[in-house]
Design a protein around this motif. Structure first.
Motif, PDB file in Angstrom:
ATOM      1  N   ILE A  38       0.825  -1.193   0.000  1.00  0.00           N
ATOM      2  CA  ILE A  38       0.000   0.000   0.000  1.00  0.00           C
ATOM      3  C   ILE A  38       0.862   1.247   0.000  1.00  0.00           C
ATOM      4  O   ILE A  38       0.572   2.222  -0.707  1.00  0.00           O
ATOM      5  N   GLY A  39       1.931   1.218   0.744  1.00  0.00           N
ATOM      6  CA  GLY A  39       2.843   2.352   0.760  1.00  0.00           C
ATOM      7  C   GLY A  39       3.461   2.612  -0.604  1.00  0.00           C
ATOM      8  O   GLY A  39       3.619   3.771  -1.013  1.00  0.00           O
ATOM      9  N   ASP A  40       3.819   1.545  -1.301  1.00  0.00           N
ATOM     10  CA  ASP A  40       4.373   1.697  -2.650  1.00  0.00           C
ATOM     11  C   ASP A  40       3.348   2.336  -3.588  1.00  0.00           C
ATOM     12  O   ASP A  40       3.684   3.202  -4.396  1.00  0.00           O
ATOM     13  N   VAL A  41       2.095   1.903  -3.482  1.00  0.00           N
ATOM     14  CA  VAL A  41       1.042   2.460  -4.335  1.00  0.00           C
ATOM     15  C   VAL A  41       0.817   3.930  -4.003  1.00  0.00           C
ATOM     16  O   VAL A  41       0.691   4.779  -4.898  1.00  0.00           O
TER      17      VAL A  41
ATOM     18  N   HIS B 115       1.139   9.627  -5.681  1.00  0.00           N
ATOM     19  CA  HIS B 115       1.504  11.017  -5.420  1.00  0.00           C
ATOM     20  C   HIS B 115       2.541  11.520  -6.426  1.00  0.00           C
ATOM     21  O   HIS B 115       2.513  12.698  -6.814  1.00  0.00           O
ATOM     22  N   ASP B 116       3.426  10.650  -6.875  1.00  0.00           N
ATOM     23  CA  ASP B 116       4.370  11.053  -7.926  1.00  0.00           C
ATOM     24  C   ASP B 116       3.632  11.375  -9.219  1.00  0.00           C
ATOM     25  O   ASP B 116       3.939  12.361  -9.899  1.00  0.00           O
TER      26      ASP B 116
ATOM     27  N   LYS C  49      -9.364   8.692   2.124  1.00  0.00           N
ATOM     28  CA  LYS C  49      -9.583  10.115   2.386  1.00  0.00           C
ATOM     29  C   LYS C  49      -8.343  10.926   2.031  1.00  0.00           C
ATOM     30  O   LYS C  49      -8.440  12.027   1.463  1.00  0.00           O
ATOM     31  N   ARG C  50      -7.186  10.378   2.323  1.00  0.00           N
ATOM     32  CA  ARG C  50      -5.928  11.048   1.943  1.00  0.00           C
ATOM     33  C   ARG C  50      -5.896  11.235   0.426  1.00  0.00           C
ATOM     34  O   ARG C  50      -5.560  12.315  -0.073  1.00  0.00           O
TER      35      ARG C  50
ATOM     36  N   GLN D 241      -6.722  14.933  -4.175  1.00  0.00           N
ATOM     37  CA  GLN D 241      -7.264  14.893  -5.540  1.00  0.00           C
ATOM     38  C   GLN D 241      -6.615  13.813  -6.400  1.00  0.00           C
ATOM     39  O   GLN D 241      -6.431  13.968  -7.610  1.00  0.00           O
ATOM     40  N   ILE D 242      -6.276  12.715  -5.753  1.00  0.00           N
ATOM     41  CA  ILE D 242      -5.840  11.511  -6.471  1.00  0.00           C
ATOM     42  C   ILE D 242      -7.063  10.713  -6.898  1.00  0.00           C
ATOM     43  O   ILE D 242      -7.152  10.257  -8.045  1.00  0.00           O
ATOM     44  N   LEU D 243      -8.002  10.551  -5.974  1.00  0.00           N
ATOM     45  CA  LEU D 243      -9.297   9.987  -6.357  1.00  0.00           C
ATOM     46  C   LEU D 243     -10.098  11.067  -7.076  1.00  0.00           C
ATOM     47  O   LEU D 243     -10.147  12.218  -6.623  1.00  0.00           O
TER      48      LEU D 243
END
Length: 506
Positions: A189-192, A197-198, A259-260, A265-267
């Motif tokens: 999950i951290g990798d995703v 974000h990149d 939520k993050r 604004q990734i979702l």
């Protein structure tokens, strides 16, 4: 959202090694020509999901001509319902007593339809009118999953695959932005989260994703989804204790991550309103990130509208166990009000034994909807997956016959053998309740309340649109309990326990 629409595939042999020159089995039992040569012409009405392709009616007109030449005097009326509306529309049609003959169905939708008595019992009809098809089911022992209180109410698929989660992103755009991930390095999950974000930083105005974080946590914690109104159990629980997903610790973690993503604004901001197929959005270049399965991660052609689009895929939590797909992931069923069940079954039996008919139904008209290169069925001219006039039509998966399937541009020779091998990996395991039929007849009202509470309260939590996660989840859990959750769980647990006990006795 774990797949590109309702899709099914796989097999236990290497497709592409079949002798396509061999003559089909055309025994009198499969043609029915000698049984009723003067039968009256009727029209069979079939329903599938997705969009109707332009050559559909022409193809099925040819199907009609062919089966008439083999002694089955039928025409076909082929109807399509968009996938987002499909299961709800079927339920409404059945409740109003609509009359049709055959439809595609899947998983929870099939269980709801069958529990409401919407499908015809086939115990006597199947061996009488489709003896070859019945023999196949008998040999594979797969009809139990489509049997309700002793009544066979569906005809399930007979392929094996696993849909554990792959993260996918537009590699061409990532390369342009200098975002590089080594093959197989996006595993957690951290990798995703870091990748998303990149991508957002590089493409701030792009629609990035419409997939919540929940599927990732499901894999991480080895949760087995029963495919039944948000209930499941943990893989390592020997008692198979049925639980509600919203009460699990990973549910809150997933909501926090979603939520993050929503706040950053990734979702997509319209994630709760957008009903367009996620598969279509990915193929049309409207999203930069997706979650999918091994099938589409390694398909030769993922169906992009632009040949310049490239994807990179990475398996999430490859060391975690994940159950293989349900035996009712793809099902054919006959409407209880059908006036022509015998002819539907005769058609299906002919399809089971006649390669030429199979080619016509699955691939269409040679030269118009497909062309042959050896044994491989290719799109004609400049057509692609997204512009096909017939091939790759929605709902075909329950018709698939492993002996007759041709390699295609999407799935080349040997692809399904590899898909089957993937399902056999030690981390990809059969569900301990594969084949269970969960009846909702005693809890239908409670389930209706549960589903509505999910739509009103649960879905916004899962997609991160609520202002505060903790109180929102607490309120959601209480609403579900007040709506009858304990009764639902008790009923489903009883069915699971009875199923396991029956398997032990066998």
């Amino acid at each position: 959202m774990l797949q590109f629409g309702l899709s099914a595939c796989n097999g236990d042999r290497n497709i592409g090694t079949v002798d396509m020159a061999a003559e089909p089995d055309v025994s009198p039992a499969s043609t029915s020509a000698e049984r009723n040569p003067q039968e009256q012409e009727v029209t069979l009405s079939f329903y599938f999901g997705g969009d109707k392709k332009s050559a559909t009616d022409e193809v099925w007109s040819n199907v009609s001509e062919y089966v008439k030449s083999r002694g089955l005097n039928v025409n076909f009326a082929i109807h399509y319902i968009p996938w987002p509306d499909y299961s709800g529309k079927l339920l409404a049609m059945a409740a109003s007593g609509d009359n049709w003959d055959l439809n595609f169905d899947s998983d929870n939708s099939f269980q709801q339809m069958a529990a409401r008595g919407s499908y015809l019992a086939l115990n006597d009809l199947l061996p009488k009118y489709a003896p070859h098809l019945y023999a196949m089911y008998r040999d594979k022992n797969t009809l139990a999953s489509a049997t309700v209180d002793g009544a066979i109410v569906g005809m399930p698929w007979n392929v094996k695959m696993n849909q554990r989660v792959y993260a996918g992103w537009r590699e061409d755009l990532a390369d342009e932005a200098g975002i590089v991930r080594a093959p197989g390095s996006v595993r957690t999950i951290g990798d995703v989260d870091a990748l998303l974000h990149d991508l957002k930083k590089a493409y701030p105005n792009a629609k990035l994703s419409r997939t919540s974080a929940l599927p990732l946590y499901v894999v991480r914690d080895e949760w087995v989804d029963l495919g039944f109104h948000g209930l499941g159990f943990y893989m390592n629980d020997p008692n198979l204790t049925v639980r509600a997903i919203e009460q699990q610790p990973f549910y809150e973690e997933a909501a926090v991550m979603s939520k993050r993503w929503y706040d950053d604004q990734i979702l997509n901001r319209d994630v709760l309103l957008d009903t367009e197929s996620a598969a279509d959005q990915w193929r049309n270049g409207k999203m930069l990130f997706t979650i999918t399965s091994h099938e589409w991660a390694y398909a030769a052609d993922p169906g992009f509208v632009d040949a310049s689009y490239k994807q990179q895929m990475s398996l999430i939590y490859p060391d975690k166990k994940f159950v293989n797909r349900s035996s009712i992931a793809n099902v054919l069923a006959i409407n209880r009000n059908s006036d022509h069940a015998d002819r539907v079954l005769r058609f299906l039996d002919m399809l089971e034994t006649d390669r030429r008919l199979y080619d016509l139904v699955i691939y269409g008209i040679e030269g118009k909807t497909y062309v042959l290169n050896g044994n491989t069925a290719l799109y004609p001219g400049d057509m692609r997956f997204s512009t096909s006039n017939y091939m790759d039509w929605g709902g075909q998966w329950a018709f698939w016959n492993l002996a007759y399937m041709r390699p295609t541009e999407t799935y080349p020779a040997g692809f399904w053998a590899e898909e089957s091998n993937f399902a056999e990996l030690p981390t990809n395991v059969p569900s301990p309740v594969d084949g269970i039929f969960l009846s909702d007849s005693a809890i239908v009202d409670d389930l209706a309340k549960r589903d509505q509470i999910y739509e009103d309260v649960g879905k916004p939590i899962e997609y991160g649109t609520v202002p505060d996660i903790d109180p929102s989840i607490a309120a959601y859990i209480q609403k579900q309990k007040a709506g009858g959750l304990d009764s639902i769980i008790a009923n489903v647990q009883k069915q699971v326990d009875q199923y396991i006990a029956a398997r032990i006795r066998e």
